[in-house]
Design a protein around this motif. Structure first.
Motif, PDB file in Angstrom:
ATOM      1  N   VAL A  31       0.835  -1.207   0.000  1.00 44.44           N
ATOM      2  CA  VAL A  31       0.000   0.000   0.000  1.00 44.44           C
ATOM      3  C   VAL A  31       0.868   1.255   0.000  1.00 44.44           C
ATOM      4  O   VAL A  31       0.648   2.178  -0.801  1.00 44.44           O
ATOM      5  CB  VAL A  31      -0.981   0.006   1.187  1.00 44.44           C
ATOM      6  N   GLU A  32       1.848   1.318   0.881  1.00 42.62           N
ATOM      7  CA  GLU A  32       2.695   2.519   0.972  1.00 42.62           C
ATOM      8  C   GLU A  32       3.480   2.777  -0.309  1.00 42.62           C
ATOM      9  O   GLU A  32       3.527   3.923  -0.774  1.00 42.62           O
ATOM     10  CB  GLU A  32       3.609   2.453   2.194  1.00 42.62           C
ATOM     11  N   PRO A  33       4.116   1.759  -0.922  1.00 43.61           N
ATOM     12  CA  PRO A  33       4.793   2.020  -2.198  1.00 43.61           C
ATOM     13  C   PRO A  33       3.833   2.481  -3.295  1.00 43.61           C
ATOM     14  O   PRO A  33       4.185   3.340  -4.105  1.00 43.61           O
ATOM     15  CB  PRO A  33       5.438   0.679  -2.557  1.00 43.61           C
ATOM     16  N   LEU A  34       2.610   1.941  -3.304  1.00 39.95           N
ATOM     17  CA  LEU A  34       1.635   2.373  -4.306  1.00 39.95           C
ATOM     18  C   LEU A  34       1.216   3.816  -4.048  1.00 39.95           C
ATOM     19  O   LEU A  34       1.144   4.625  -4.978  1.00 39.95           O
ATOM     20  CB  LEU A  34       0.419   1.452  -4.318  1.00 39.95           C
ATOM     21  N   LEU A  38       1.615   7.009  -6.561  1.00 38.10           N
ATOM     22  CA  LEU A  38       0.491   7.870  -6.919  1.00 38.10           C
ATOM     23  C   LEU A  38       0.764   9.320  -6.512  1.00 38.10           C
ATOM     24  O   LEU A  38       0.376  10.254  -7.230  1.00 38.10           O
ATOM     25  CB  LEU A  38      -0.802   7.358  -6.286  1.00 38.10           C
ATOM     26  N   ASP A  39       1.445   9.531  -5.392  1.00 38.70           N
ATOM     27  CA  ASP A  39       1.830  10.886  -4.984  1.00 38.70           C
ATOM     28  C   ASP A  39       2.773  11.512  -6.011  1.00 38.70           C
ATOM     29  O   ASP A  39       2.647  12.690  -6.351  1.00 38.70           O
ATOM     30  CB  ASP A  39       2.497  10.883  -3.609  1.00 38.70           C
ATOM     31  N   ASP A  40       3.714  10.721  -6.520  1.00 42.49           N
ATOM     32  CA  ASP A  40       4.641  11.194  -7.552  1.00 42.49           C
ATOM     33  C   ASP A  40       3.866  11.574  -8.821  1.00 42.49           C
ATOM     34  O   ASP A  40       4.100  12.638  -9.397  1.00 42.49           O
ATOM     35  CB  ASP A  40       5.674  10.111  -7.863  1.00 42.49           C
ATOM     36  N   ALA A  41       2.924  10.727  -9.213  1.00 37.49           N
ATOM     37  CA  ALA A  41       2.125  11.013 -10.403  1.00 37.49           C
ATOM     38  C   ALA A  41       1.282  12.265 -10.208  1.00 37.49           C
ATOM     39  O   ALA A  41       1.150  13.094 -11.121  1.00 37.49           O
ATOM     40  CB  ALA A  41       1.237   9.813 -10.739  1.00 37.49           C
ATOM     41  N   SER A  42       0.740  12.439  -9.013  1.00 36.08           N
ATOM     42  CA  SER A  42      -0.074  13.614  -8.709  1.00 36.08           C
ATOM     43  C   SER A  42       0.763  14.889  -8.755  1.00 36.08           C
ATOM     44  O   SER A  42       0.331  15.912  -9.295  1.00 36.08           O
ATOM     45  CB  SER A  42      -0.722  13.445  -7.332  1.00 36.08           C
ATOM     46  N   ALA A  43       1.954  14.835  -8.182  1.00 35.37           N
ATOM     47  CA  ALA A  43       2.839  16.006  -8.195  1.00 35.37           C
ATOM     48  C   ALA A  43       3.202  16.392  -9.628  1.00 35.37           C
ATOM     49  O   ALA A  43       3.225  17.574  -9.976  1.00 35.37           O
ATOM     50  CB  ALA A  43       4.093  15.719  -7.375  1.00 35.37           C
ATOM     51  N   GLY A  83       1.233   9.820 -21.742  1.00 33.50           N
ATOM     52  CA  GLY A  83       2.550   9.576 -22.317  1.00 33.50           C
ATOM     53  C   GLY A  83       3.696  10.173 -21.530  1.00 33.50           C
ATOM     54  O   GLY A  83       4.849  10.116 -21.967  1.00 33.50           O
ATOM     55  N   SER A  84       3.411  10.709 -20.350  1.00 30.16           N
ATOM     56  CA  SER A  84       4.446  11.391 -19.570  1.00 30.16           C
ATOM     57  C   SER A  84       5.393  10.411 -18.882  1.00 30.16           C
ATOM     58  O   SER A  84       5.075   9.231 -18.678  1.00 30.16           O
ATOM     59  CB  SER A  84       3.805  12.297 -18.516  1.00 30.16           C
ATOM     60  N   GLU A  85       6.537  10.949 -18.493  1.00 32.29           N
ATOM     61  CA  GLU A  85       7.527  10.166 -17.743  1.00 32.29           C
ATOM     62  C   GLU A  85       6.960   9.703 -16.398  1.00 32.29           C
ATOM     63  O   GLU A  85       7.213   8.583 -15.952  1.00 32.29           O
ATOM     64  CB  GLU A  85       8.763  11.040 -17.528  1.00 32.29           C
ATOM     65  N   ALA A  86       6.182  10.575 -15.753  1.00 36.15           N
ATOM     66  CA  ALA A  86       5.581  10.228 -14.460  1.00 36.15           C
ATOM     67  C   ALA A  86       4.609   9.066 -14.601  1.00 36.15           C
ATOM     68  O   ALA A  86       4.565   8.177 -13.745  1.00 36.15           O
ATOM     69  CB  ALA A  86       4.872  11.441 -13.862  1.00 36.15           C
ATOM     70  N   THR A  87       3.835   9.044 -15.686  1.00 29.83           N
ATOM     71  CA  THR A  87       2.904   7.934 -15.903  1.00 29.83           C
ATOM     72  C   THR A  87       3.669   6.651 -16.184  1.00 29.83           C
ATOM     73  O   THR A  87       3.261   5.574 -15.733  1.00 29.83           O
ATOM     74  CB  THR A  87       1.910   8.271 -17.028  1.00 29.83           C
ATOM     75  N   ALA A  88       4.779   6.743 -16.873  1.00 29.13           N
ATOM     76  CA  ALA A  88       5.613   5.559 -17.112  1.00 29.13           C
ATOM     77  C   ALA A  88       6.137   5.004 -15.783  1.00 29.13           C
ATOM     78  O   ALA A  88       6.140   3.784 -15.563  1.00 29.13           O
ATOM     79  CB  ALA A  88       6.766   5.899 -18.049  1.00 29.13           C
ATOM     80  N   ARG A  89       6.561   5.894 -14.878  1.00 30.48           N
ATOM     81  CA  ARG A  89       7.021   5.444 -13.556  1.00 30.48           C
ATOM     82  C   ARG A  89       5.879   4.808 -12.778  1.00 30.48           C
ATOM     83  O   ARG A  89       6.064   3.784 -12.108  1.00 30.48           O
ATOM     84  CB  ARG A  89       7.611   6.615 -12.765  1.00 30.48           C
ATOM     85  N   ARG A  91       3.224   3.274 -14.025  1.00 25.09           N
ATOM     86  CA  ARG A  91       2.947   1.945 -14.606  1.00 25.09           C
ATOM     87  C   ARG A  91       3.955   0.912 -14.111  1.00 25.09           C
ATOM     88  O   ARG A  91       3.584  -0.231 -13.825  1.00 25.09           O
ATOM     89  CB  ARG A  91       2.946   2.026 -16.127  1.00 25.09           C
ATOM     90  N   ALA A  92       5.209   1.287 -14.002  1.00 24.71           N
ATOM     91  CA  ALA A  92       6.227   0.358 -13.492  1.00 24.71           C
ATOM     92  C   ALA A  92       5.919  -0.015 -12.041  1.00 24.71           C
ATOM     93  O   ALA A  92       6.026  -1.184 -11.655  1.00 24.71           O
ATOM     94  CB  ALA A  92       7.613   0.979 -13.613  1.00 24.71           C
ATOM     95  N   ALA A  93       5.513   0.965 -11.242  1.00 19.55           N
ATOM     96  CA  ALA A  93       5.179   0.695  -9.838  1.00 19.55           C
ATOM     97  C   ALA A  93       3.942  -0.189  -9.735  1.00 19.55           C
ATOM     98  O   ALA A  93       3.868  -1.056  -8.857  1.00 19.55           O
ATOM     99  CB  ALA A  93       4.956   2.007  -9.086  1.00 19.55           C
ATOM    100  N   LEU A  94       2.971   0.021 -10.626  1.00 15.69           N
ATOM    101  CA  LEU A  94       1.758  -0.798 -10.590  1.00 15.69           C
ATOM    102  C   LEU A  94       2.091  -2.269 -10.798  1.00 15.69           C
ATOM    103  O   LEU A  94       1.504  -3.136 -10.154  1.00 15.69           O
ATOM    104  CB  LEU A  94       0.767  -0.338 -11.668  1.00 15.69           C
TER     105      LEU A  94
END
Length: 118
Positions: A31-34, A38-43, A83-89, A91-94
């Motif tokens: 949960v915490e890593p997810l 998501l916090d990174d993607a939001s920022a 297509g952003s770098e944050a979304t790519a990160r 997806r990797a975390a997911l």
């Protein structure tokens, strides 16, 4: 665009806006890593032109179930975010944190209260 006020809600016809709701079920120990991903993607989304709303929710009775509501000004803004770098990160975390595949639904806003215009 058209709008019609109904009570304190607005009936909107913003054909260009794109809304997306995603449901994520985290592995019990992830949960915490997810949430961090998501916090990174939001920022990152905060700095994206055309990203109007990006909200992460934790299900009250199931804290390992997370929901994200997103609202974009148009398809181009949604595509840029996707297509952003944050979304790519993200997806990797997911791939590492989810107990099951995510559920993602797109929609066109119809009625709103407190949602920004494009």
């Amino acid at each position: 665009m058209y709008s019609l006020l109904i009570g304190n809600q607005e009936e909107v016809g913003r054909m260009g806006q794109v809304a997306q709701v995603a449901r994520f079920v985290a592995k019990q120990d992830a949960v915490e890593p997810l949430l961090a991903a998501l916090d990174d993607a939001s920022a990152a989304a905060a700095g994206e032109p055309g990203t109007l709303v990006y909200v992460t929710h934790v299900e009250r009775d199931a804290p390992h179930v997370l929901w994200v509501y997103e609202l974009y000004a148009d398809d181009e803004a949604h595509a840029a975010h996707s297509g952003s770098e944050a979304t790519a990160r993200l997806r990797a975390a997911l791939a590492e944190t989810l107990a099951e595949p995510p559920t993602v639904t797109q929609a066109v806003p119809r009625r709103q209260l407190g949602v920004p215009a494009s």
